[in-house]
Design a protein around this motif. Structure first.
Motif, PDB file in Angstrom:
ATOM      1  N   THR A   1       1.170   5.428  -0.860  1.00 37.97           N
ATOM      2  CA  THR A   1       0.466   6.677  -1.135  1.00 37.97           C
ATOM      3  C   THR A   1       1.442   7.849  -1.115  1.00 37.97           C
TER       4      THR A   1
ATOM      5  N   ASP B   1       6.433   8.854  -5.923  1.00 35.70           N
ATOM      6  CA  ASP B   1       6.155   8.528  -7.317  1.00 35.70           C
ATOM      7  C   ASP B   1       7.391   8.093  -8.112  1.00 35.70           C
TER       8      ASP B   1
ATOM      9  N   LEU C   1       0.876  -1.169   0.000  1.00 36.46           N
ATOM     10  CA  LEU C   1       0.000   0.000   0.000  1.00 36.46           C
ATOM     11  C   LEU C   1       0.914   1.220   0.000  1.00 36.46           C
TER      12      LEU C   1
ATOM     13  N   MET D   1      -1.116  -1.601  -4.433  1.00 36.16           N
ATOM     14  CA  MET D   1      -2.231  -0.649  -4.419  1.00 36.16           C
ATOM     15  C   MET D   1      -1.619   0.733  -4.223  1.00 36.16           C
ATOM     16  N   LEU D   2      -1.834   1.596  -5.220  1.00 38.28           N
ATOM     17  CA  LEU D   2      -1.236   2.924  -5.242  1.00 38.28           C
ATOM     18  C   LEU D   2      -2.326   3.980  -5.351  1.00 38.28           C
ATOM     19  N   ASP D   3      -2.123   5.110  -4.693  1.00 40.57           N
ATOM     20  CA  ASP D   3      -3.024   6.211  -4.966  1.00 40.57           C
ATOM     21  C   ASP D   3      -2.542   6.901  -6.245  1.00 40.57           C
ATOM     22  N   THR D   4      -3.340   7.818  -6.764  1.00 44.89           N
ATOM     23  CA  THR D   4      -3.015   8.487  -8.022  1.00 44.89           C
ATOM     24  C   THR D   4      -1.682   9.218  -7.938  1.00 44.89           C
ATOM     25  N   ALA D   5      -1.397   9.830  -6.796  1.00 46.06           N
ATOM     26  CA  ALA D   5      -0.148  10.580  -6.640  1.00 46.06           C
ATOM     27  C   ALA D   5       1.065   9.654  -6.690  1.00 46.06           C
ATOM     28  N   ALA D   6       1.028   8.530  -5.991  1.00 49.07           N
ATOM     29  CA  ALA D   6       2.153   7.592  -5.981  1.00 49.07           C
ATOM     30  C   ALA D   6       2.369   6.970  -7.358  1.00 49.07           C
TER      31      ALA D   6
END
Length: 171
Positions: A122, A127, A120, A158-163
């Motif tokens: 974020t 990035d 996980l 599982m990545l957020d958009t920023a990462a």
């Protein structure tokens, strides 16, 4: 470090998950990173895991959840540390460049025995490391998260958009 220290991974895991689930206390096995003899603590924790799993071999976790730092570290496996090449121990003491410096970590041998590993990650500050780990050449000494390759398991990121911002291949 004490289990209620603000920097404690156990404190965070307990606050956001463990305390909210009906898990018997005897099924929670906190790493004893607050002991002064960290070599002894790492050996004791290895024995506790083997006892809990009922094995004399490498315990196989169903799931290990990991994060990743902005320099590509995971667990407490940091770039250019001897722990990245550890072949015998399952848990070992390390001194790292991030507070708290003295910790215990699972070694690649133990992590890669898991059935499933969930990363996980974020934040935009990660990035570049995410792109290097997932799309760059293999340099696990530079990006320790690349060392995660389960022997008989799988890895999910599982990545957020920023990462995920610097990934070239959008999936």
């Amino acid at each position: 470090m004490s289990p209620d220290d603000p920097e404690s991974n156990y404190r965070m895991a307990n606050e956001v998950m463990l305390s909210k689930l009906p898990i018997p206390a005897e099924h929670v096995h906190r790493t004893p990173a607050d002991q002064s003899d960290r070599d002894a603590a790492s050996l004791a924790y290895t024995q506790e895991m083997k006892r809990a799993f009922g094995t004399d071999d490498v315990p196989q976790f169903d799931l290990i959840q990991l994060g990743m730092g902005p320099e590509g570290h995971t667990a407490s496996l940091f770039p250019h540390q001897g722990s990245l090449r550890e072949q015998q121990r399952l848990v070992m003491p390390v001194s790292v460049p991030k507070p708290p410096p003295d910790r215990l970590t699972f070694t690649p041998r133990l992590i890669n025995a898991a059935s499933h590993i969930l990363f996980l990650v974020t934040g935009a500050e990660k990035d570049e490391a995410v792109a290097a780990v997932l799309e760059g050449e293999q340099q696990p000494d530079e990006y320790p998260a690349q060392i995660v390759h389960p022997i008989r398991g799988e890895v999910t990121w599982m990545l957020d958009t920023a990462a995920a911002g610097k990934l070239r291949k959008q999936k």
